[in-house]
Design a protein around this motif. Structure first.
Motif, mmCIF file in Angstrom:
data_model
loop_
_atom_site.group_PDB
_atom_site.id
_atom_site.type_symbol
_atom_site.label_atom_id
_atom_site.label_comp_id
_atom_site.label_asym_id
_atom_site.label_seq_id
_atom_site.Cartn_x
_atom_site.Cartn_y
_atom_site.Cartn_z
ATOM 1 N N ARG A 132 0.987 -1.169 -0.223
ATOM 2 C CA ARG A 132 -0.282 -0.065 0.048
ATOM 3 C C ARG A 132 1.320 0.965 -0.002
ATOM 4 N N ARG A 133 0.459 1.943 -1.191
ATOM 5 C CA ARG A 133 1.437 3.656 -1.293
ATOM 6 C C ARG A 133 1.109 4.546 -0.508
ATOM 7 N N LEU A 134 1.100 5.618 -0.334
ATOM 8 C CA LEU A 134 -0.084 6.570 0.471
ATOM 9 C C LEU A 134 1.322 7.805 0.213
ATOM 10 N N ASP A 135 0.524 8.707 -0.355
ATOM 11 C CA ASP A 135 1.023 10.375 -1.243
ATOM 12 C C ASP A 135 0.825 11.244 0.496
ATOM 13 N N LEU A 136 1.891 11.309 0.965
ATOM 14 C CA LEU A 136 1.940 12.317 2.257
ATOM 15 C C LEU A 136 1.439 13.265 1.878
ATOM 16 N N ARG A 137 1.367 14.155 -0.165
ATOM 17 C CA ARG A 137 0.941 15.110 0.436
ATOM 18 C C ARG A 137 0.093 15.104 -0.627
ATOM 19 N N THR A 138 -1.316 14.367 -0.489
ATOM 20 C CA THR A 138 -2.240 14.936 -1.570
ATOM 21 C C THR A 138 -3.632 13.377 -0.424
ATOM 22 N N GLY A 139 -2.615 12.310 -0.131
ATOM 23 C CA GLY A 139 -3.731 11.238 0.548
ATOM 24 C C GLY A 139 -3.642 10.277 -0.255
ATOM 25 N N ALA A 140 -3.362 10.111 -1.715
ATOM 26 C CA ALA A 140 -3.966 9.409 -2.943
ATOM 27 C C ALA A 140 -3.370 8.540 -1.987
ATOM 28 N N VAL A 141 -3.999 6.757 -2.592
ATOM 29 C CA VAL A 141 -3.009 5.477 -2.068
ATOM 30 C C VAL A 141 -3.338 4.885 -3.379
ATOM 31 N N THR A 142 -2.291 3.646 -3.638
ATOM 32 C CA THR A 142 -2.837 2.771 -4.774
ATOM 33 C C THR A 142 -2.392 1.633 -3.959
ATOM 34 N N LEU A 143 -2.707 0.295 -4.325
ATOM 35 C CA LEU A 143 -2.531 -0.370 -3.882
ATOM 36 C C LEU A 143 -1.781 -1.957 -5.118
ATOM 37 N N GLN A 144 -1.158 -2.494 -5.051
ATOM 38 C CA GLN A 144 0.023 -3.526 -5.890
ATOM 39 C C GLN A 144 0.601 -4.848 -5.182
ATOM 40 N N PRO A 145 0.615 -5.771 -6.055
ATOM 41 C CA PRO A 145 1.145 -7.236 -5.421
ATOM 42 C C PRO A 145 2.714 -7.062 -4.746
ATOM 43 N N GLY A 146 2.654 -7.316 -3.387
ATOM 44 C CA GLY A 146 3.772 -6.736 -2.701
ATOM 45 C C GLY A 146 4.464 -7.588 -2.105
ATOM 46 N N HIS A 153 8.387 1.939 4.860
ATOM 47 C CA HIS A 153 9.623 2.965 4.597
ATOM 48 C C HIS A 153 8.719 4.334 4.221
ATOM 49 N N CYS A 154 9.234 5.387 4.197
ATOM 50 C CA CYS A 154 8.990 6.663 3.739
ATOM 51 C C CYS A 154 10.303 7.122 2.658
ATOM 52 N N ALA A 155 9.501 7.310 1.838
ATOM 53 C CA ALA A 155 10.845 8.265 0.696
ATOM 54 C C ALA A 155 9.833 8.556 -0.693
ATOM 55 N N ASP A 156 10.770 10.349 -0.895
ATOM 56 C CA ASP A 156 10.434 11.357 -1.693
ATOM 57 C C ASP A 156 8.125 11.307 -1.639
ATOM 58 N N GLY A 157 8.354 11.216 0.040
ATOM 59 C CA GLY A 157 6.718 12.118 0.175
ATOM 60 C C GLY A 157 6.182 10.952 0.527
ATOM 61 N N VAL A 158 5.620 9.055 0.125
ATOM 62 C CA VAL A 158 4.935 8.275 -0.066
ATOM 63 C C VAL A 158 5.499 7.205 1.218
ATOM 64 N N LEU A 159 4.111 6.622 1.855
ATOM 65 C CA LEU A 159 5.077 6.650 2.314
ATOM 66 C C LEU A 159 4.089 4.426 2.368
ATOM 67 N N VAL A 160 4.855 3.810 1.955
ATOM 68 C CA VAL A 160 4.544 2.109 1.850
ATOM 69 C C VAL A 160 4.748 1.300 2.874
ATOM 70 N N THR A 161 3.454 0.843 2.821
ATOM 71 C CA THR A 161 3.437 -0.109 3.883
ATOM 72 C C THR A 161 2.854 -1.773 3.166
ATOM 73 N N HIS A 162 3.286 -2.594 3.800
ATOM 74 C CA HIS A 162 3.073 -4.368 3.462
ATOM 75 C C HIS A 162 2.033 -4.829 4.242
ATOM 76 N N PHE A 163 1.026 -5.627 3.751
ATOM 77 C CA PHE A 163 0.050 -6.292 4.431
ATOM 78 C C PHE A 163 0.072 -7.431 3.549
ATOM 79 N N GLY A 164 0.215 -8.662 4.126
ATOM 80 C CA GLY A 164 -0.130 -9.566 4.414
ATOM 81 C C GLY A 164 -1.188 -11.190 4.785
ATOM 82 N N PRO A 165 -1.304 -11.902 4.022
ATOM 83 C CA PRO A 165 -2.506 -12.791 4.742
ATOM 84 C C PRO A 165 -2.147 -13.737 6.230
ATOM 85 N N ARG A 166 -3.544 -13.610 6.602
ATOM 86 C CA ARG A 166 -3.226 -13.924 8.341
ATOM 87 C C ARG A 166 -2.038 -15.680 8.047
#
Length: 348
Positions: A132-146, A153-166
């Motif tokens: 999950r990629r959250l743009d800290l400047r706009t709040g836009a969110v994109t999802l992609q396989p990860g 981690h934050c880089a270039d104003g984007v917060l990247v988080t990871h979610f996996g199955p239980r």
């Protein structure tokens, strides 16, 4: 029972669907000692309700106070994510109950339709690892396989988080040991599946929150295709059932595959799987047998604790002795019928 991440995401989604203002809080970085690791989640409603946590309680209280007294618009100016740090000074650390020298960085994200929480929950339900990629400047969110796991981690104003199955635990054999292990695993937020094709063993067996399957073990394993968040433990003492599960599980991505039995039974099982079923040494060397850490266990509850402790240790990346070395080394030191644990004394 839901895992904590799923609970927080679902609660935040439901609050938003009920037209409440909601902020999703993510621990992004920590320095020194910290009560909660990076990636921990918390949701706060505009009414001050909470789900999840980011500390021992004091930071949560301050965040709720801010949302209730200042309003979400002030906390997240312009409807965009905000970054907060707690514990930078010794006074803050004392005030918010942080360990000495501890600092926590949080991202506060106002939940909106574009937050894609429903889509993220569906991906987790379908056992798809997602970035999950959250743009800290706009709040836009994109999802992609990860990745299945990873620190935010934050880089270039984007917060990247990871979610996996239980995390999931598959137990072969319905019995007292399976019930004890299932209860512990559910408490640890595992999904629990118990497989036993024997009608007599299934009769009267139940555990709220666990799924009971009457499939043959190899059919179940082939259908579920264990991934890297799955553990498989054979408990029946019946080679016709245990071996069927182990053959396919050892060739899957399962992070843990184990079987109960004496040291001698374990060595005979390895030889049988090698000679009759063609498993290579690389696969056999990942088999945890006898399953469990040595704690002198004798009762089903103690044996369950021993095995679940080993499963959790492997899940968390704690280095363990090579399963083959444990099986062969203890058999040599204790005798062919020696019992490093008492798992051979209790059926599945």
């Amino acid at each position: 029972m839901e895992d904590l991440d799923t609970l927080v995401l679902r609660t935040a989604r439901d609050w938003h669907a009920a037209s409440q203002l909601v902020v999703l809080v993510t621990v992004t970085r920590t320095w020194g000692s910290s009560p909660r690791p990076p990636g921990s989640l918390m949701a706060i409603s505009g009414h001050g309700e909470m789900a999840g946590s980011v500390s021992g309680g004091c930071i949560e209280d301050d965040l709720v106070r801010r949302v209730r007294e200042e309003g979400l618009a002030a906390v997240c100016a312009g409807g965009r994510p905000a970054t907060l740090r707690y514990g930078i000074s010794a006074d803050q650390a004392h005030r918010f109950g942080l360990p000495c020298g501890g600092t926590v960085e949080l991202v506060l994200e106002p939940v909106a339709a574009h937050s894609q929480l429903s889509e993220l929950l569906l991906a987790c339900q379908q056992r798809r690892s997602t970035e999950r990629r959250l743009d800290l400047r706009t709040g836009a969110v994109t999802l992609q396989p990860g990745r299945r796991d990873g620190l935010p981690h934050c880089a270039d104003g984007v917060l990247v988080t990871h979610f996996g199955p239980r995390h999931r635990l598959i137990l072969i054999g319905a019995g007292d040991l399976a019930r004890c292990m299932g209860q512990m695993a559910l408490g640890l937020n595992f999904e629990v599946i118990v497989c036993d094709p024997r009608e007599a063993q299934r009769a009267g067996w139940s555990l709220e929150g666990a799924m009971l399957s009457h499939e043959m073990p190899d059919d179940l394993i082939l259908r579920l295709q264990p991934d890297a968040r799955t553990a498989v433990v054979a408990l029946t003492h019946d080679p016709k059932l245990d071996d069927l599960a182990l053959i396919d599980a050892l060739q899957s991505e399962a992070f843990y595959v184990g079987a109960i039995g004496s040291r001698r039974t374990t060595l005979l099982r390895r030889e049988r799987l090698r000679t009759h079923f063609g498993l290579d040494e690389a696969a056999l060397d990942t088999l945890h047998g006898p399953a469990g850490l040595y704690i002198g266990s004798k009762t089903p509850s103690e044996i369950a604790l021993s095995i679940m402790a080993e499963v959790v240790a492997v899940k968390n990346g704690v280095r363990q002795p090579a399963p083959r070395a444990v099986a062969e080394g203890k058999a040599a030191s204790e005798g062919e019928s020696g019992h490093g644990t008492s798992v051979c004394a209790v059926g599945g």
